[in-house]
Design a protein around this motif. Sequence first.
Motif, mmCIF file in Angstrom:
data_model
loop_
_atom_site.group_PDB
_atom_site.id
_atom_site.type_symbol
_atom_site.label_atom_id
_atom_site.label_comp_id
_atom_site.label_asym_id
_atom_site.label_seq_id
_atom_site.Cartn_x
_atom_site.Cartn_y
_atom_site.Cartn_z
ATOM 1 N N ALA A 154 0.829 -1.208 0.000
ATOM 2 C CA ALA A 154 0.000 0.000 0.000
ATOM 3 C C ALA A 154 0.865 1.262 0.000
ATOM 4 C CB ALA A 154 -0.934 -0.014 1.211
ATOM 5 N N ILE A 155 1.928 1.240 0.804
ATOM 6 C CA ILE A 155 2.838 2.394 0.847
ATOM 7 C C ILE A 155 3.479 2.620 -0.522
ATOM 8 C CG2 ILE A 155 5.036 3.240 1.783
ATOM 9 C CD1 ILE A 155 2.733 3.549 3.723
ATOM 10 N N ASN A 156 3.780 1.540 -1.221
ATOM 11 C CA ASN A 156 4.420 1.660 -2.532
ATOM 12 C C ASN A 156 3.480 2.190 -3.610
ATOM 13 O OD1 ASN A 156 7.019 0.899 -1.796
ATOM 14 N ND2 ASN A 156 6.597 -1.281 -2.053
ATOM 15 N N GLU A 157 2.201 2.340 -3.275
ATOM 16 C CA GLU A 157 1.234 2.937 -4.206
ATOM 17 C C GLU A 157 1.111 4.446 -4.023
ATOM 18 O OE1 GLU A 157 -0.516 1.492 -6.718
ATOM 19 O OE2 GLU A 157 0.654 -0.327 -6.318
ATOM 20 N N LEU A 158 1.783 4.998 -3.023
ATOM 21 C CA LEU A 158 1.626 6.427 -2.734
ATOM 22 C C LEU A 158 2.080 7.312 -3.893
ATOM 23 C CD1 LEU A 158 2.586 6.767 1.053
ATOM 24 C CD2 LEU A 158 0.383 7.299 -0.012
ATOM 25 N N ASP A 159 3.146 6.900 -4.587
ATOM 26 C CA ASP A 159 3.599 7.676 -5.748
ATOM 27 C C ASP A 159 2.508 7.775 -6.805
ATOM 28 O OD1 ASP A 159 6.094 8.517 -4.962
ATOM 29 O OD2 ASP A 159 7.128 6.765 -5.740
ATOM 30 N N GLU A 160 1.863 6.644 -7.052
ATOM 31 C CA GLU A 160 0.780 6.628 -8.037
ATOM 32 C C GLU A 160 -0.384 7.503 -7.584
ATOM 33 O OE1 GLU A 160 0.804 5.246 -11.003
ATOM 34 O OE2 GLU A 160 2.823 4.442 -10.734
ATOM 35 N N LEU A 161 -0.669 7.462 -6.297
ATOM 36 C CA LEU A 161 -1.740 8.306 -5.764
ATOM 37 C C LEU A 161 -1.436 9.785 -5.991
ATOM 38 C CD1 LEU A 161 -2.633 6.534 -2.390
ATOM 39 C CD2 LEU A 161 -4.202 6.942 -4.301
ATOM 40 N N LEU A 162 -0.184 10.155 -5.750
ATOM 41 C CA LEU A 162 0.210 11.550 -5.964
ATOM 42 C C LEU A 162 0.058 11.951 -7.431
ATOM 43 C CD1 LEU A 162 3.403 12.057 -3.755
ATOM 44 C CD2 LEU A 162 1.209 13.213 -3.517
ATOM 45 N N GLU A 163 0.485 11.056 -8.324
ATOM 46 C CA GLU A 163 0.434 11.364 -9.755
ATOM 47 C C GLU A 163 -1.005 11.523 -10.241
ATOM 48 O OE1 GLU A 163 2.628 8.556 -12.047
ATOM 49 O OE2 GLU A 163 4.532 8.960 -11.035
ATOM 50 N N THR A 164 -1.914 10.783 -9.637
ATOM 51 C CA THR A 164 -3.320 10.852 -10.060
ATOM 52 C C THR A 164 -4.114 11.866 -9.245
ATOM 53 O OG1 THR A 164 -3.907 9.009 -8.575
ATOM 54 C CG2 THR A 164 -3.314 8.461 -10.850
ATOM 55 N N GLY A 165 -3.431 12.580 -8.358
ATOM 56 C CA GLY A 165 -4.124 13.582 -7.550
ATOM 57 C C GLY A 165 -5.117 12.979 -6.568
ATOM 58 N N PHE A 166 -4.818 11.770 -6.099
ATOM 59 C CA PHE A 166 -5.695 11.079 -5.145
ATOM 60 C C PHE A 166 -7.123 10.964 -5.695
ATOM 61 C CE2 PHE A 166 -2.102 12.100 -2.594
ATOM 62 C CZ PHE A 166 -2.064 11.150 -1.595
ATOM 63 N N ARG A 167 -7.200 10.594 -6.960
ATOM 64 C CA ARG A 167 -8.496 10.439 -7.609
ATOM 65 C C ARG A 167 -8.496 9.173 -8.455
ATOM 66 N NH1 ARG A 167 -8.997 13.896 -4.557
ATOM 67 N NH2 ARG A 167 -9.895 15.992 -4.757
ATOM 68 N N GLY A 168 -9.689 8.692 -8.762
ATOM 69 C CA GLY A 168 -9.858 7.623 -9.733
ATOM 70 C C GLY A 168 -9.527 6.227 -9.257
ATOM 71 N N ARG A 169 -9.114 5.403 -10.221
ATOM 72 C CA ARG A 169 -8.914 3.968 -10.010
ATOM 73 C C ARG A 169 -7.853 3.682 -8.955
ATOM 74 N NH1 ARG A 169 -5.433 0.350 -12.508
ATOM 75 N NH2 ARG A 169 -6.134 -1.835 -12.499
ATOM 76 N N GLU A 170 -6.815 4.515 -8.872
ATOM 77 C CA GLU A 170 -5.735 4.267 -7.924
ATOM 78 C C GLU A 170 -6.228 4.309 -6.485
ATOM 79 O OE1 GLU A 170 -2.037 2.995 -7.007
ATOM 80 O OE2 GLU A 170 -2.827 3.305 -9.022
ATOM 81 N N VAL A 171 -7.171 5.179 -6.205
ATOM 82 C CA VAL A 171 -7.754 5.247 -4.865
ATOM 83 C C VAL A 171 -8.471 3.938 -4.533
ATOM 84 C CG1 VAL A 171 -9.464 6.394 -3.387
ATOM 85 C CG2 VAL A 171 -7.993 7.750 -4.887
ATOM 86 N N ASP A 172 -9.179 3.402 -5.516
ATOM 87 C CA ASP A 172 -9.881 2.125 -5.309
ATOM 88 C C ASP A 172 -8.892 0.995 -5.041
ATOM 89 O OD1 ASP A 172 -12.308 3.368 -5.753
ATOM 90 O OD2 ASP A 172 -12.341 2.881 -7.895
ATOM 91 N N ILE A 173 -7.762 1.015 -5.752
ATOM 92 C CA ILE A 173 -6.741 -0.018 -5.569
ATOM 93 C C ILE A 173 -6.196 0.009 -4.140
ATOM 94 C CG2 ILE A 173 -4.393 -0.705 -6.207
ATOM 95 C CD1 ILE A 173 -5.062 0.186 -9.071
ATOM 96 N N VAL A 174 -5.855 1.202 -3.663
ATOM 97 C CA VAL A 174 -5.300 1.340 -2.312
ATOM 98 C C VAL A 174 -6.346 1.007 -1.264
ATOM 99 C CG1 VAL A 174 -4.264 2.928 -0.656
ATOM 100 C CG2 VAL A 174 -3.570 3.008 -3.051
ATOM 101 N N THR A 175 -7.576 1.407 -1.499
ATOM 102 C CA THR A 175 -8.663 1.100 -0.555
ATOM 103 C C THR A 175 -8.842 -0.409 -0.418
ATOM 104 O OG1 THR A 175 -9.808 3.164 -1.085
ATOM 105 C CG2 THR A 175 -11.113 1.422 -0.053
ATOM 106 N N LYS A 176 -8.751 -1.124 -1.530
ATOM 107 C CA LYS A 176 -8.853 -2.583 -1.489
ATOM 108 C C LYS A 176 -7.672 -3.197 -0.753
ATOM 109 C CE LYS A 176 -11.615 -3.121 -5.697
ATOM 110 N NZ LYS A 176 -11.644 -3.603 -7.113
ATOM 111 N N MET A 177 -6.497 -2.612 -0.935
ATOM 112 C CA MET A 177 -5.313 -3.093 -0.215
ATOM 113 C C MET A 177 -5.481 -2.925 1.281
ATOM 114 S SD MET A 177 -2.066 -1.791 -2.482
ATOM 115 C CE MET A 177 -1.655 -2.552 -4.045
#
Length: 226
Positions: A138-161
């Motif tokens: 989950a921590i390793n997804e933080l870069d992706e979250l930043l790039e997407t502005g904490f929006r969209g599919r990446e948020v769902d991925i981290v939430t599931k994690m």
Amino acid sequence: MPVNSIFGMFAKSPIRPIQLHIDKVAACCELLIPFFKASHDREWVKANDIRKKISKMEKQADELKRELRLTLPKGLFMPISRSDLIELVNRQDKIANTAKDIAGRVYGRKLEMPDSITKDFITYLQRCLDAIQQAKKAINELDELLETGFRGREVDIVTKMISELESIEDDTDSLQIKLRRDLLKIEEHHNPVDIMFLYQILEWVGQLADHSEHIGTQLELILARS
């Protein structure tokens, strides 16, 4: 690691030092599997060598935490606050501290897990390590979250994690309950002081998963605030 190298990492990504920290924490804790196998086999020289490696890696994680606190810019222009990032690292650091305490207590008393519960204990320990690995993912997804502005599919991925992390922690609770019951059945046949410490070790191993779940909770707060 020199302070200027930490600054360089922040220039590229404010998240990277935190990811390096959780990598070190996870690697430190993975050593508990061979450590307990060595202690069960009464290979105390080998167990002590592994304990020293755990202690060294915990110290390295502690140094990373300290450097991060000192160098984390106060004026970060991003969706995550400085205080949230520091709290995230603090929660990660508790995992490595617990691993060091576990190895130190077991080796210090030459504490042996009873044969009748050793297999289930290793299963329990591995599930707690699974929680750490899930937190790391989950921590390793933080870069992706930043790039997407904490929006969209990446948020769902981290939430599931995070949800999976909570499920793993629930598993560890159930495994710990069973181990406590099994230990209760045999405690009269063992040294009472050793039994007391064995209960403590079961508790501390469970804290590896608890602290990992707390990382998930912190990530949920970050998501809510972003």
